[in-house]
Design an enzyme around this catalytic site. Sequence first.
Site, PDB file in Angstrom:
ATOM      1  CB  CYS A  18      35.050  47.014  30.353  1.00  0.00           C
ATOM      2  SG  CYS A  18      36.343  47.760  31.370  1.00  0.00           S
ATOM      3  CG  HIS A  47      47.060  51.156  31.376  1.00  0.00           C
ATOM      4  ND1 HIS A  47      47.177  49.825  31.671  1.00  0.00           N
ATOM      5  CD2 HIS A  47      47.630  51.829  32.421  1.00  0.00           C
ATOM      6  CE1 HIS A  47      47.790  49.682  32.839  1.00  0.00           C
ATOM      7  NE2 HIS A  47      48.071  50.877  33.306  1.00  0.00           N
ATOM      8  CG  HIS A  81      45.107  49.287  36.122  1.00  0.00           C
ATOM      9  ND1 HIS A  81      45.159  50.662  36.155  1.00  0.00           N
ATOM     10  CD2 HIS A  81      44.865  48.938  34.850  1.00  0.00           C
ATOM     11  CE1 HIS A  81      44.964  51.136  34.937  1.00  0.00           C
ATOM     12  NE2 HIS A  81      44.782  50.131  34.125  1.00  0.00           N
ATOM     13  CB  CYS A 103      37.659  46.687  37.870  1.00  0.00           C
ATOM     14  SG  CYS A 103      36.260  45.760  37.191  1.00  0.00           S
ATOM     15  CG  HIS A 131      49.612  44.881  33.958  1.00  0.00           C
ATOM     16  ND1 HIS A 131      48.537  45.108  34.785  1.00  0.00           N
ATOM     17  CD2 HIS A 131      49.298  45.450  32.771  1.00  0.00           C
ATOM     18  CE1 HIS A 131      47.612  45.784  34.108  1.00  0.00           C
ATOM     19  NE2 HIS A 131      48.050  45.994  32.880  1.00  0.00           N
ATOM     20  CD  GLU A 133      44.241  42.592  36.746  1.00  0.00           C
ATOM     21  OE1 GLU A 133      44.147  43.066  35.593  1.00  0.00           O
ATOM     22  OE2 GLU A 133      43.647  41.552  37.096  1.00  0.00           O
ATOM     23  CB  THR A 172      40.872  40.759  34.907  1.00  0.00           C
ATOM     24  OG1 THR A 172      41.532  42.015  34.768  1.00  0.00           O
ATOM     25  CG2 THR A 172      40.566  40.473  36.370  1.00  0.00           C
ATOM     26  CB  SER A 230      46.109  49.146  27.010  1.00  0.00           C
ATOM     27  OG  SER A 230      44.902  48.437  27.098  1.00  0.00           O
ATOM     28  CB  SER A 231      47.322  44.067  29.865  1.00  0.00           C
ATOM     29  OG  SER A 231      47.119  42.689  29.783  1.00  0.00           O
TER      30      SER A 231
END
Length: 320
Positions: A18, A47, A81, A103, A131, A133, A172, A230-231
């Site tokens: 992304c 990740h 993150h 991000c 996590h 983030e 996100t 990696s979520s």
Amino acid sequence: MLSKPPLKIVLCSPRGFCAGVVRAIDTVERALALYGAPVYVRHEIVHNRYVVDNLRAKGAVFVEELDEIPDTKAPVVFSAHGVPKDVPEEAQRRNFFSLDATCPLVTKVHREAAIHYKRGREILLIGHSHHPEVVGTLGQLPEGAVSLIETTADAEAYQPKNPDNLAFVTQTTLSIDDTSGIVAVLRQRFPNISGPHKEDICYATTNRQAAVKKVAPIVDAMIVVGAPNSSNSLRLREVAEREGCKVAVLAQRASDIDWTQFEGIATLGLTAGASAPEVIVEEIMGAFAERYELSVETVSAAEENEFFPLPRALRPDAAE
Ligand code: 10G
Ligand code: SF4
């Protein structure tokens, strides 16, 4: 020689990197090019082991916390993150040259939370505990200002101080379907809750899940290129499974593939999480090509053209 059985590979589009991941990796690459090694990076920049190993080979040094970094003039990059507020504060105290690769879509959530706090609202964060983030978003505000909601059960059970003074933000990279269920419970219980129109799930998460939803019902098996931490990649595997794909697995490299799981399949869906490089998709296709006569088709759910500029200090005109 025996002829190979046919296999149709259906590639999900969009897949893979992304705009936030491209920006984060470019931040480390550019810092290495401008300042040389070492460039310190707090947490995996994204990740993905392949990405991290590549950057490490070029001189990046990965740490989990700033106290692992000696006093230095070298750049210190914060991962995509996002980080709790005390991290840039500590970096400043230690006179680090820090570069924030968070991000911009995560920063936007941090800002939303800060605005709700300023307006005196009780804030709920929908996300997964521990996590990075979530740790970063919780850490934007004083301890206790934000409560974590992980499930619809949590949303059902939450007891606010004042039901008319609530707000929510989200991680996100969540499942679109699970999150809309949680938000529905909150809106039904607390009709005056403030929040985004739907949630804060980003465009990349949304589009990758939409592509998997299109492909999973038409294939015998699905591989999601991505890491177990990696979520967004984990969510893609879940979506495939929920759409009825009997074999839906994560793979970091072709060597991870358990070939017994793919015996007798005629169609394979292939996608990649937002942190997984396209070379691994190609590597996996190559491994299937050794065993099957491949035909390849792409199913697209969205066009993407997002681009996020580098942190200001690394832009070409910054040093002049
Ligand atoms: O999906 P998560 O959040 O675990 O991260 P990732 O590094 O696998 O993918 C990129 C997404 C982010 C940087 C989180 S916004
Ligand atoms: Fe940004 Fe979304 Fe990528 Fe996360 S997954 S880095 S929020 S674009």
